[in-house]
Motif scaffolding. Structure first.
Motif, PDB file in Angstrom:
ATOM      1  N   GLU A  40      -2.981  -8.568   2.060  1.00  0.00           N
ATOM      2  CA  GLU A  40      -2.440  -7.581   3.001  1.00  0.00           C
ATOM      3  C   GLU A  40      -2.227  -6.219   2.348  1.00  0.00           C
ATOM      4  O   GLU A  40      -2.205  -5.182   3.033  1.00  0.00           O
ATOM      5  CB  GLU A  40      -1.117  -8.098   3.560  1.00  0.00           C
ATOM      6  N   GLN A  41      -2.083  -6.182   1.026  1.00  0.00           N
ATOM      7  CA  GLN A  41      -1.793  -4.928   0.338  1.00  0.00           C
ATOM      8  C   GLN A  41      -2.977  -3.974   0.442  1.00  0.00           C
ATOM      9  O   GLN A  41      -4.129  -4.397   0.334  1.00  0.00           O
ATOM     10  CB  GLN A  41      -1.462  -5.187  -1.130  1.00  0.00           C
ATOM     11  N   ALA A  42      -2.679  -2.705   0.628  1.00  0.00           N
ATOM     12  CA  ALA A  42      -3.736  -1.705   0.763  1.00  0.00           C
ATOM     13  C   ALA A  42      -3.435  -0.507  -0.135  1.00  0.00           C
ATOM     14  O   ALA A  42      -2.267  -0.166  -0.366  1.00  0.00           O
ATOM     15  CB  ALA A  42      -3.862  -1.247   2.219  1.00  0.00           C
ATOM     16  N   PHE A  43      -4.489   0.076  -0.651  1.00  0.00           N
ATOM     17  CA  PHE A  43      -4.358   1.267  -1.498  1.00  0.00           C
ATOM     18  C   PHE A  43      -5.675   2.017  -1.413  1.00  0.00           C
ATOM     19  O   PHE A  43      -6.740   1.405  -1.399  1.00  0.00           O
ATOM     20  CB  PHE A  43      -4.055   0.860  -2.945  1.00  0.00           C
ATOM     21  N   PRO A  84     -10.679   7.714   2.946  1.00  0.00           N
ATOM     22  CA  PRO A  84     -10.060   8.203   4.189  1.00  0.00           C
ATOM     23  C   PRO A  84      -8.551   8.022   4.268  1.00  0.00           C
ATOM     24  O   PRO A  84      -7.854   8.888   4.792  1.00  0.00           O
ATOM     25  CB  PRO A  84     -10.773   7.390   5.277  1.00  0.00           C
ATOM     26  N   ASP A  85      -8.023   6.937   3.786  1.00  0.00           N
ATOM     27  CA  ASP A  85      -6.589   6.647   3.928  1.00  0.00           C
ATOM     28  C   ASP A  85      -5.776   7.015   2.695  1.00  0.00           C
ATOM     29  O   ASP A  85      -4.638   6.558   2.538  1.00  0.00           O
ATOM     30  CB  ASP A  85      -6.391   5.155   4.234  1.00  0.00           C
ATOM     31  N   HIS A  86      -6.333   7.853   1.827  1.00  0.00           N
ATOM     32  CA  HIS A  86      -5.633   8.188   0.583  1.00  0.00           C
ATOM     33  C   HIS A  86      -4.349   8.964   0.858  1.00  0.00           C
ATOM     34  O   HIS A  86      -4.328   9.899   1.659  1.00  0.00           O
ATOM     35  CB  HIS A  86      -6.538   9.030  -0.309  1.00  0.00           C
ATOM     36  N   ARG A  87      -3.264   8.551   0.179  1.00  0.00           N
ATOM     37  CA  ARG A  87      -2.002   9.272   0.208  1.00  0.00           C
ATOM     38  C   ARG A  87      -1.570   9.543  -1.229  1.00  0.00           C
ATOM     39  O   ARG A  87      -1.331   8.599  -1.992  1.00  0.00           O
ATOM     40  CB  ARG A  87      -0.924   8.462   0.930  1.00  0.00           C
ATOM     41  N   GLU A 111       2.965   4.482  -3.141  1.00  0.00           N
ATOM     42  CA  GLU A 111       3.496   3.689  -4.240  1.00  0.00           C
ATOM     43  C   GLU A 111       2.449   2.697  -4.734  1.00  0.00           C
ATOM     44  O   GLU A 111       1.645   2.178  -3.963  1.00  0.00           O
ATOM     45  CB  GLU A 111       4.744   2.925  -3.787  1.00  0.00           C
ATOM     46  N   THR A 112       2.482   2.457  -6.036  1.00  0.00           N
ATOM     47  CA  THR A 112       1.595   1.448  -6.614  1.00  0.00           C
ATOM     48  C   THR A 112       2.027   0.074  -6.119  1.00  0.00           C
ATOM     49  O   THR A 112       3.203  -0.277  -6.201  1.00  0.00           O
ATOM     50  CB  THR A 112       1.665   1.494  -8.143  1.00  0.00           C
ATOM     51  N   PRO A 113       1.114  -0.722  -5.595  1.00  0.00           N
ATOM     52  CA  PRO A 113       1.499  -2.063  -5.129  1.00  0.00           C
ATOM     53  C   PRO A 113       2.037  -2.904  -6.280  1.00  0.00           C
ATOM     54  O   PRO A 113       1.647  -2.725  -7.440  1.00  0.00           O
ATOM     55  CB  PRO A 113       0.185  -2.647  -4.596  1.00  0.00           C
ATOM     56  N   PRO A 114       2.924  -3.844  -5.985  1.00  0.00           N
ATOM     57  CA  PRO A 114       3.405  -4.754  -7.039  1.00  0.00           C
ATOM     58  C   PRO A 114       2.329  -5.747  -7.427  1.00  0.00           C
ATOM     59  O   PRO A 114       1.324  -5.920  -6.728  1.00  0.00           O
ATOM     60  CB  PRO A 114       4.594  -5.451  -6.368  1.00  0.00           C
ATOM     61  N   PHE A 115       2.534  -6.403  -8.546  1.00  0.00           N
ATOM     62  CA  PHE A 115       1.696  -7.540  -8.903  1.00  0.00           C
ATOM     63  C   PHE A 115       2.071  -8.724  -8.018  1.00  0.00           C
ATOM     64  O   PHE A 115       3.245  -9.106  -7.954  1.00  0.00           O
ATOM     65  CB  PHE A 115       1.910  -7.946 -10.365  1.00  0.00           C
TER      66      PHE A 115
END
Length: 476
Positions: A372-375, A381-384, A388-392
């Motif tokens: 589910e995590q997205a980056f 296109p969805d860059h912000r 925040e960096t996703p957790p491990f």
């Protein structure tokens, strides 16, 4: 997940390139003895003791094809297509499937001779290395670009956070030696694990006061009955691997266990001064999650022990040493650790073999949460910029019960690992197919920590995990 009423073959393309199934040949299957009588007897006994499959016989295509047909089934990247092809009759038939990708042809026998993954044969010297994994229960062939396991990170962009990658790992990584029941967790040693794609190592150390020699342990026990094994020797294996593969990154979780009387604080100082400082170029000790580019050629420290105040204050402007994972929830389905840097599935108290189904369910749920995590990187296109960096997401497939032989590590792995392979091939990254029906983000797996991979040279689970990184190549 498995559909026993399936009547046709499904092909799932988990690569970044379109595939087209262009030909199907059907052969009678011949059962072929693998190895000599003595070797098969020894292997069967080993398999009985270790609960790992020993492939004494293999199924190969025999004679000329009984049926051949040209077909045209296109399967786009990260898509699945159901065909009109009847699956092979188990144990009696073999299908030979020919695929085309960028005008080059590749072929795979389904099922493969040993019912494990197979690297597709290149009929005209194609540029790709493709792996075929067949799931008989779902009549599904998953195609991955994970044939080259020794240096799989080189295909990925430097800017991806390390926590977004799909990373195979091992639980109590160096415990491959003859040891007490429930102490041995691995079939092969760390060097072979690294060559076959493992990039997360779980290491437990015993420390003594006034002695920086650190021994490898599992809980209170030594990892070998034939003599103490030492951290320093294992590090030499890691350094050699990184010298040969500088584009790879390793993550090492370090925890104090054993009967040594040293404290967490003493062990931390031993690690820094006696080991890390001698090869500073090979370590990432900053208390933050690096990008892949920052971590290449390095061992990233995940610290599951406390620091003395003076060491914490002296390192990284008072922020400490290593990625802090001292806070670690115990025996959990989905816990948070390391001040939010870790999401952990580590349900390990399996008292009866029937409880393994619960462990499998928890493992599937953690895979779905990781997916589910997205980056998005700069330019996507969805860059912000402020994202925040996703957790491990750490997903332990391991569990054990010392007092119940049916729940020793290798016996649990014999049930959990195939169930996770099937989930990854059939469901992972498919909208609405996970147990919680979560949305799909980058579709990674997180860190999947395994027992007994590589037994009888079976690396299918690692191939499936590594293969999920292909989605990150779409926007490289």
């Amino acid at each position: 997940m498995a559909n026993l009423a399936v009547r046709s073959l499904t092909v799932r393309n988990l690569t970044v390139h379109p595939l087209e199934l262009v030909a199907v040949e059907r052969f009678e299957g011949a059962r072929v003895q693998r190895g000599g009588l003595l070797g098969n007897l020894t292997g069967a006994i080993t398999g009985l003791l270790n609960a790992t499959e020993f492939p004494g016989r293999e199924t190969h295509p025999s004679g000329d094809a009984t049926h051949s047909a040209a077909v045209a089934v296109t399967v786009g990247p990260f898509c699945a297509a159901e065909t009109d092809v009847r699956p092979a009759d188990p144990g009696r038939e073999v299908l030979r499937l020919t695929f085309r990708s960028d005008d080059r042809r590749y072929t795979a026998d389904v099922p493969s001779p040993s019912s494990r993954s197979a690297v597709m044969a290149k009929l005209d010297d194609g540029p790709r290395d493709l792996t075929a994994v067949y799931v008989p229960a779902a009549a599904l062939l998953a195609v991955f670009s994970s044939a080259q396991l020794d240096a799989w990170m080189r295909e990925l962009h430097d800017d991806w956070p390390l926590s977004l990658l799909s990373i195979p790992g091992t639980h109590n990584s160096p415990t491959c030696y003859t040891a007490l029941p429930s102490v041995r967790c691995q079939a092969v040693g760390v060097p072979e694990q690294l060559r076959n794609g493992i990039r997360f190592l779980d290491v437990r150390l015993s420390a003594n006061p006034d002695d920086d020699t650190l021994a490898l342990v599992h809980s209170a026990f030594p990892i070998s009955l034939t003599g103490t094994k030492y951290f320093a020797d294992m590090l030499q294996d890691l350094y050699r691997f990184l010298d040969d593969n500088p584009g790879e990154a390793l993550i090492m979780s370090l925890k104090r266990e054993g009967t040594g009387k040293g404290t967490d604080g003493q062990m931390g100082k031993y690690l820094e001064r006696g080991y890390v400082d001698k090869r500073r170029d090979r370590w990432w000790t900053e208390p933050s999650i690096p990008t892949l580019g920052q971590a290449r050629g390095k061992i990233v420290v995940v610290r599951r022990f406390a620091l003395d105040d003076d060491m914490r204050d002296a390192c990284w402007d008072g922020r400490g040493w290593g990625i802090d994972a001292q806070q670690w929830p115990d025996n959990c389905e989905d816990g948070t650790g390391g001040n939010g840097r870790f999401r952990i599935q580590d349900f390990y108290e399996v008292s009866e073999s029937q409880n393994i189904d619960k462990k499998i369910h928890y493992s599937h749920g953690q895979l779905e949460r990781a997916a589910e995590q997205a980056f998005a990187l700069a330019g996507m296109p969805d860059h912000r910029p402020d994202a925040e960096t996703p957790p491990f997401f750490v997903n332990f497939l391991s569990a054990s019960n010392f007092f119940n032989a049916s729940c020793w590590p290798e016996r649990i792995a014999a049930k959990v690992n195939p169930a996770v392979i099937e989930y990854l091939c059939v469901c992972h990254g498919e909208e609405g197919r996970g147990p919680q029906k979560l949305k799909i983000g980058s579709a990674g797996t997180g860190i999947v920590v395994t027992d007994w991979v590589g037994a009888n040279d079976n690396w299918d689970l690692v191939r499936c995990i590594v293969g999920m990184n292909a989605r990150l190549q779409l926007n490289n």
